[in-house]
Design a protein around this motif. Structure first.
Motif, PDB file in Angstrom:
ATOM      1  N   VAL A  32      35.071  42.978  46.628  1.00  0.00           N
ATOM      2  CA  VAL A  32      33.994  42.272  45.913  1.00  0.00           C
ATOM      3  C   VAL A  32      34.413  40.860  45.517  1.00  0.00           C
ATOM      4  N   LEU A  33      35.706  40.539  45.673  1.00  0.00           N
ATOM      5  CA  LEU A  33      36.203  39.201  45.355  1.00  0.00           C
ATOM      6  C   LEU A  33      36.221  38.278  46.579  1.00  0.00           C
ATOM      7  N   ASP A  36      35.482  34.771  46.049  1.00  0.00           N
ATOM      8  CA  ASP A  36      36.351  34.098  45.082  1.00  0.00           C
ATOM      9  C   ASP A  36      37.714  33.713  45.671  1.00  0.00           C
ATOM     10  N   PRO A  40      41.093  38.913  49.330  1.00  0.00           N
ATOM     11  CA  PRO A  40      40.579  39.882  48.354  1.00  0.00           C
ATOM     12  C   PRO A  40      41.287  41.240  48.458  1.00  0.00           C
ATOM     13  N   PRO A 303      28.665  46.295  42.090  1.00  0.00           N
ATOM     14  CA  PRO A 303      29.546  45.244  42.605  1.00  0.00           C
ATOM     15  C   PRO A 303      29.599  43.995  41.728  1.00  0.00           C
ATOM     16  N   ARG A 307      33.010  42.814  40.093  1.00  0.00           N
ATOM     17  CA  ARG A 307      33.570  41.485  40.369  1.00  0.00           C
ATOM     18  C   ARG A 307      34.002  40.804  39.068  1.00  0.00           C
ATOM     19  N   ARG A 311      37.874  39.901  38.406  1.00  0.00           N
ATOM     20  CA  ARG A 311      38.284  38.504  38.257  1.00  0.00           C
ATOM     21  C   ARG A 311      39.253  38.360  37.085  1.00  0.00           C
TER      22      ARG A 311
END
Length: 323
Positions: A32-33, A36, A40, A303, A307, A311
């Protein structure tokens, strides 16, 4: 450096919360990252493999001196002299990244306030396939139990089992009990094959400042925490990247006030992110909080919420917080 690290380690794309004797509570997917970070996932790699990779990544002009044990330090406004087992070493700047018992930190007279946990941690590396014995096991597992919580962690060559151990018991007694304690984790049909085990005390401590004149502290030399959540090494790497970048800017003519700001920010991260989260992990593993278990199940099913949770757990939020 990424290629050899991935070749030596293993990728852990999920981690799991489990109820001892009753299986998974929730599995969180680091995928889910993906928006980012380009990576991940978590890479599991032993220090014995990582250190040679780091050494090989250094530029040719780097002067690596093994066997120079630091035994003292004299710091001045324009540099420092380190007293080592092989004579003095003069430096314009010193970075103390020499662990929890840092000789550099002691040399500049910086304290290390905090506390010690009421239990020791016993870690055993075992030559067993735990995934075959415990259904749906993830590479990283935090196992809730008010009497004896535990952590199960997959490494490239072994599974590691972390068990809490009373602070005041005899070491020989604990070593003799280890096979029975492991057998209580899972019945493998034979005695567990133990490759290596260690027993150590765990602390939550932080230096009052990560900079003292021409000396910087980072990693375990600056802050230590319990290992639940895997935040110690990761936050130490963040220390190294951000403090070294700020120091490089100073060497290129930048202001030292920016270096001070980064050092202050790294201390804030150590206290407000790393220590707070790792302590919460320890407290919850020992408890029977059904509300928190329900929260974990909701995270696994959502999700967006997962996330936000990950994080923070992976320290991405701490990197983006304002300096």
């Amino acid at each position: 450096m990424l290629k050899p690290l991935l070749a030596q380690g293993i990728i852990a794309a999920t981690f799991q919360y489990r109820e001892r004797g009753r299986g998974p509570i929730a599995t969180l997917d680091l995928g889910v990252l993906a928006d980012d970070t380009d990576y991940p996932f978590r890479v599991q790699c032993e220090q014995s493999k990582l250190t040679p990779i780091l050494l090989g990544a250094l530029p040719a002009h780097a002067d690596v001196r093994f066997g120079h044990e630091v035994r003292g330090l004299y710091a001045s406004d324009d540099g420092a002299v380190l007293h080592t087992s092989r004579g003095p070493v003069r430096a314009d700047w010193v970075i103390g990244a020499d662990g929890a018992h840092s000789a550099v930190r002691h040399g500049i007279g910086v304290g290390f306030d905090g506390s010690t946990y009421p239990e020791r941690f016993l870690v055993a590396s075992v030559d067993e396939d735990l995934a075959a014995a415990l259904p749906d096991l993830a590479p990283i597992n935090y196992v809730f139990d008010p009497d004896e919580w535990l952590v199960l962690l997959r490494t490239p060559e072994h599974w590691r089992v972390l068990l809490p151990t009373a602070a005041d018991t005899d070491d020989d007694l604990e070593w003799s009990r280890l096979p029975q304690r492991l057998a209580a984790v899972a019945d493998l049909g034979h005695p567990w094959r133990i490759r290596h085990a260690s027993l150590y005390r765990v602390h939550q401590r932080v230096a009052p400042s990560f900079r003292s004149g021409r000396v910087l502290l980072m990693g375990d030399a600056a802050h230590v925490n319990n290992p639940l959540g895997g935040m110690g090494m990761n936050s130490g790497i963040h220390d190294a990247v951000q403090l070294a970048t700020a120091l490089a800017d100073v060497l290129d003519g930048g202001t030292e006030s920016d270096l001070d700001a980064v050092a202050a920010r790294r201390r804030t991260v150590a206290v407000e992110y790393v220590q707070r989260t790792s302590h919460d992990n320890w407290r919850r593993l020992r408890g029977e909080d059904e509300t928190y278990r329900a929260h974990l199940r909701e995270l696994a099913a959502d999700p967006i919420a997962a996330r936000a949770h990950l994080r923070r757990a992976c320290l991405l939020d701490s990197l983006e917080a304002p300096r």
